[in-house]
Design an enzyme around this catalytic site. Sequence first.
Site, PDB file in Angstrom:
ATOM      1  N   THR A  45       0.933 -74.229  18.942  1.00  0.00           N
ATOM      2  CA  THR A  45       1.666 -73.205  18.190  1.00  0.00           C
ATOM      3  C   THR A  45       0.991 -71.843  18.286  1.00  0.00           C
ATOM      4  O   THR A  45       1.658 -70.819  18.455  1.00  0.00           O
ATOM      5  CB  THR A  45       1.799 -73.622  16.713  1.00  0.00           C
ATOM      6  OG1 THR A  45       2.643 -74.774  16.630  1.00  0.00           O
ATOM      7  CG2 THR A  45       2.413 -72.502  15.885  1.00  0.00           C
ATOM      8  N   GLU A  90       9.597 -75.058  14.927  1.00  0.00           N
ATOM      9  CA  GLU A  90       8.450 -75.910  15.179  1.00  0.00           C
ATOM     10  C   GLU A  90       8.820 -77.149  16.000  1.00  0.00           C
ATOM     11  O   GLU A  90       9.750 -77.886  15.668  1.00  0.00           O
ATOM     12  CB  GLU A  90       7.815 -76.346  13.852  1.00  0.00           C
ATOM     13  CG  GLU A  90       6.698 -77.360  13.963  1.00  0.00           C
ATOM     14  CD  GLU A  90       5.516 -76.843  14.773  1.00  0.00           C
ATOM     15  OE1 GLU A  90       4.946 -77.633  15.547  1.00  0.00           O
ATOM     16  OE2 GLU A  90       5.163 -75.660  14.638  1.00  0.00           O
ATOM     17  N   ASP A 114       8.561 -73.559  19.901  1.00  0.00           N
ATOM     18  CA  ASP A 114       7.204 -73.172  20.295  1.00  0.00           C
ATOM     19  C   ASP A 114       6.583 -74.088  21.354  1.00  0.00           C
ATOM     20  O   ASP A 114       5.858 -73.646  22.226  1.00  0.00           O
ATOM     21  CB  ASP A 114       6.286 -73.081  19.070  1.00  0.00           C
ATOM     22  CG  ASP A 114       6.114 -74.412  18.354  1.00  0.00           C
ATOM     23  OD1 ASP A 114       7.011 -75.275  18.473  1.00  0.00           O
ATOM     24  OD2 ASP A 114       5.101 -74.579  17.646  1.00  0.00           O
TER      25      ASP A 114
END
Length: 716
Positions: A303, A259, A479
């Site tokens: 994302t 992330e 991402d």
Amino acid sequence: MFKQLRQHLNTRMGFFWLLIIFFWAKTLLAYLTEFSLGVSDILQVLLMIVNPIAITVFLFGLALFIRKTGFYYYILLLIDALDTVLLYANVIYYREFTDFMTVSTITGYSKVSQGLTGSSLALVNWYDWLYWIDIIAMLVLFIFHRIKHDDQPIRKRQAFATISVAIAGFGLNLTLAEANRPQLLTRTFDNNYIVKYLGLDAFTVYDGIKDEQTHHQRASAKKSELDTVHDFTKSHYAAPNSSMYGIAKGKNVIVIHLESFQQFLIDKKINGKEVTPFLNKLYHSQSTYAFKNFFHQVGQGKTSDAENMLETSTYGLPTGSLFAQLGSDNTFQAAPAILKQRRNYTSAVFHGNVASFWNRNNTYKSMGYQYFFDASYFDTTGDKSTGYGLKDKLLFKNSIQYLQRLQQPFYVKYITVTNHFPYTMDKEDTTFKTTDTSDSAINGYFQTAHYLDQSIKEFYAYLQKSGLLKHSMIVLYGDHYGLSNGENTTLAPLLGKTAKDWTAYDNAQLQRVPFMVNMPGTKGGKVESTYGGEIDVLPTIMHLLGISSKRYIQFGTDLFSKQHDQVVAFRNRDFVTPKYTVLSGKIYANTTGEQLDATEAVQKAVDKDQKKVSKELSLSDSLNSKNLLRFYTPKGFKKVDASTYNYADGLQKEIKIETALKKSATSLYAENGHKSTTSLYKTDAPEASHKKTDSTRIQITNPDDMSATSSSNSKK
């Protein structure tokens, strides 16, 4: 003079113009302090200053036709308040996404908001009261009768005249804008342009019209429209590298979603300590193929856009999130279904947030994911979670009870969340000494990234002990960006640059994210200099598994192929190649970072790449917006029926399948003599020993479990 002013304010028109002046002032505040509109000449500055006026006069002017006194003031203040809500919502949104809210974003907000808590609050600044002070002041002045109601209605002729002047003013604004930026409304690839030239309200209306046109196109789409898309992807196909094709055949695939993780974190040291020592080791391992020139290509879907590209090799939408807008209804030919139908892979996602965040609970079904272990499958109470879900160390640890029951080979995805804006951590979770900049997000970013690194190290230790490591290919990728362009000038000194010398080129280079394919046991790994992006991941993975991607409609190409296309498109139609970075038509040399005065030959080459980038994005948009894949079925592919998937009672379903297979079961649990491997997992997460509480930082629901509530975790 003050008395005359007060008398004027006590008239309907006086109050009307006062509200317009206040709204114009706070719009300029947002333009100058929040939005990066990129004005570059005197006319653009002038248009930016005046563009809020005409459309504000038009919107507020609708109240001029109201004759009843109380109703007039109520409606006028209501219009002002609603327009302020739109302005301020865009301010908050821009601080995080560096973009404006589209109609699709607004209408799809419920599918995103369930996963958002502390992030939005962290985006609030101390001076934000300035956006609301005028409305509060007006209400106070009315309450204490400092402004009196004017019972004299405004003549219709005067109201029409005001509206007409506003329309004429907007027409003049648009004419000057078109003179400065031809085809502004027909060739738009950057939302900043519309806001810069026409204003925020005009952008919202413009985007709403485009959104309605898209819905109409979807309804009227024809099978013949797919031919152009298919012709492009067939001609764009890159044949696999024979030395790499099938080297991971039969292996499990574990995708780890890092992330908000940017490439500059790799090998980065803060106060003499590596931020990500374990990932650094993986990155340089001979069993890892790492790519140092790999870029994220997400748009507003962030994302969810990254997931879509990895699963389908098609781009996200130009505005909003494809998952949120189209995920429930679109036809996908995604990795879970392809791998299931071609090699009998079991598929699952592990994610510690609510299932409905980004509409995942519906989109995953459309893609063919068999299992989705969301927050409802874990204990997220007390300090075990952040606002975005279960902390990473606990996600990996607590997923093992489900992972070990999956039939092999499996294709699984872990979506981590701890390294997420606003990058805050509980004190018990970190001892990493970070930076001391003026930006708390930057300081926290290195700590949360370090925590993520530790989480992956613990997970790898389990994979090694359980025996899964040698039977798996692990794909790790970032991402999207973690720190926005607005924070990069503060970050600059930590990267060996100065805020003064920081340019748009530097912002573009920071869009690099890690991409690593780790295959324990192999020795040919290295750090590749090939340029690529998230759109290229699916064909790359398929070819490594020995599955040809040729029959599918995919916009990416195999990163290992000698025919791989190294022109990397950004969602706003900018792009980067091994030689050049092209941003809003400006060409930068990658060797120097300086803007080029392009020669005819360079300009010709760049124009060719720009045409290809625009065509590729447009075709992908057409494919997804019109749902054209419903008209195409690749050889041997069976269309996914989303209605056959249900994500409740995942563990029970795993056990049922294993029981039916008996000795043919291939799960790790079965291979381990039907004994659990959870005891092999070791973590230093202090929350692992904390008892369950009645409080949680996120809302826990599983849309597929009608009986599920936040207390459903008690069964875990």
